[in-house]
Design a protein around this motif. Structure first.
Motif, short mmCIF file in Angstrom:
data_model
loop_
_atom_site.label_atom_id
_atom_site.label_comp_id
_atom_site.label_asym_id
_atom_site.label_seq_id
_atom_site.Cartn_x
_atom_site.Cartn_y
_atom_site.Cartn_z
N ARG A 254 0.59 -1.33 -0.09
CA ARG A 254 0.09 0.13 0.00
C ARG A 254 1.03 1.21 0.00
O ARG A 254 0.46 2.28 0.21
N THR A 255 2.22 1.19 -0.30
CA THR A 255 3.07 2.28 -0.17
C THR A 255 3.03 3.02 -1.51
O THR A 255 2.82 2.09 -2.50
N GLY A 256 3.33 4.20 -1.51
CA GLY A 256 3.34 4.95 -2.98
C GLY A 256 2.35 5.90 -3.16
O GLY A 256 1.26 5.75 -2.44
N ASP A 257 2.29 6.57 -4.21
CA ASP A 257 1.50 7.61 -4.69
C ASP A 257 0.46 6.93 -5.22
O ASP A 257 0.59 6.19 -6.45
N PRO A 258 -0.91 7.00 -5.16
CA PRO A 258 -1.97 6.53 -5.84
C PRO A 258 -2.07 6.75 -7.37
O PRO A 258 -2.60 5.91 -8.16
N GLU A 259 -1.60 8.04 -7.68
CA GLU A 259 -1.58 8.52 -9.01
C GLU A 259 -0.48 7.97 -9.72
O GLU A 259 -0.19 8.32 -10.95
N ASP A 260 0.75 7.26 -9.23
CA ASP A 260 1.73 6.72 -9.92
C ASP A 260 1.44 5.87 -11.09
O ASP A 260 0.39 5.09 -10.88
N LEU A 261 1.93 5.76 -12.10
CA LEU A 261 1.62 5.00 -13.37
C LEU A 261 2.56 3.81 -13.29
O LEU A 261 3.78 3.99 -13.09
N LEU A 262 2.26 2.61 -13.44
CA LEU A 262 3.00 1.37 -13.21
C LEU A 262 2.87 0.45 -14.50
O LEU A 262 1.82 0.26 -14.95
N THR A 263 4.15 -0.15 -14.87
CA THR A 263 4.01 -1.18 -15.91
C THR A 263 3.44 -2.59 -15.27
O THR A 263 3.15 -2.50 -13.95
N LEU A 264 3.27 -3.39 -16.12
CA LEU A 264 2.56 -4.60 -15.76
C LEU A 264 3.44 -5.30 -14.69
O LEU A 264 3.11 -5.87 -13.59
N ALA A 265 4.94 -5.14 -14.81
CA ALA A 265 5.88 -5.91 -13.70
C ALA A 265 5.84 -5.18 -12.50
O ALA A 265 5.80 -5.82 -11.58
N GLU A 266 5.60 -3.86 -12.63
CA GLU A 266 5.74 -3.03 -11.42
C GLU A 266 4.21 -3.52 -10.62
O GLU A 266 4.24 -3.33 -9.51
N ALA A 267 3.15 -3.38 -11.52
CA ALA A 267 1.99 -3.59 -10.68
C ALA A 267 1.93 -5.09 -10.24
O ALA A 267 1.30 -5.39 -8.81
N ALA A 268 2.47 -6.20 -10.85
CA ALA A 268 2.75 -7.49 -10.09
C ALA A 268 3.42 -7.37 -8.91
O ALA A 268 3.22 -8.03 -7.93
N ARG A 269 4.48 -6.53 -8.90
CA ARG A 269 5.26 -6.43 -7.57
C ARG A 269 4.25 -5.81 -6.49
O ARG A 269 4.57 -6.26 -5.30
N VAL A 270 3.47 -4.85 -6.93
CA VAL A 270 2.57 -4.21 -5.80
C VAL A 270 1.71 -5.28 -5.13
O VAL A 270 1.33 -5.60 -4.05
#
Length: 226
Positions: free
Chosen positions: A136-152
């Protein structure tokens, strides 16, 4: 019948005559005996390999015994699962514990029916309505790649998408999409949308076969040598 030191044996020509087999199949079985369990040769007659008759007949009988075994076609019919679902479960066996086939005949895989049923019941229990505990850390408006979304989400990218046009049920639409120099799309997702997906995600149930879809007569998806 051919004999060697007083024992009844088969040459490959004997087997071709008795069982109507092609020479290429007999050679392939023996060449891949590490996987097929084919008996070792009992010796040679001239330049020909020979096999003990009783040993070879027993191996052949056991090899073709499919009692309490089931193919993908049988699993499709019994559980109403799509072929693509069964293939995906098999492809991800290292992650989901999918059982190995008991044997492969003519490139068709056979599983122990009871073992597969027990595994699938456990798999459904583990995956249906499975919750995800995201980062749940990070800015809600950050844009993430699919790999980054998977890490989240704490999962592997392959568990999110098996090809670009078929995402998991409930997966958010990309906030932005760009074309890479290679021509492939680069999709970016809002971190807040990924959190929402984690909060609402449920595992997809089994795919039901359409009434007009004809079942496949053969299961030829595995390249394992016979």
């Amino acid at each position: 019948m051919t004999t060697l030191d007083g024992r009844h044996v088969y040459t490959r020509r004997d087997l071709m005559t008795k069982y109507g087999m092609a020479l290429s199949a007999l050679e392939e079985w023996y060449r891949h005996r590490r996987w097929t369990g084919h008996p070792e040769a009992a010796g040679t007659l001239g330049r020909e390999l020979v096999w003990d008759v009783a040993q070879w007949d027993l191996w052949y009988q056991q090899r073709h015994n499919t009692d309490n075994l089931i193919t993908r076609a049988g699993l499709e019919e019994r559980h109403g699962l799509a072929r693509s679902t069964l293939e995906r479960l098999w492809a991800l066996r290292e992650d989901n514990g999918h059982p190995e086939p008991v044997k492969t005949l003519n490139r068709v895989m056979y599983w122990d029916s009871d073992a597969w049923e027990a595994w699938y019941a456990d798999y459904k229990q583990r995956t249906q309505r499975r919750t995800i505990d995201p980062d749940r850390t990070g800015d809600p408006e950050d844009l993430l790649t699919l790999a980054e979304a998977a890490r989240v989400l704490g999962v592997t990218p392959v568990s999110l998408a098996h090809h670009p046009t078929r995402m998991p049920r409930g997966w958010p639409q990309p906030a932005e999409e760009h074309q890479l120099p290679s021509g492939r799309p680069r999709r970016l997702y809002r971190r807040a949308d990924i959190w929402t997906y984690a909060d609402t995600r449920t595992a997809a149930g089994p795919h039901r076969q359409h009434p007009s879809r004809k079942p496949r007569s053969a299961d030829t998806t595995d390249p394992t040598p016979d």
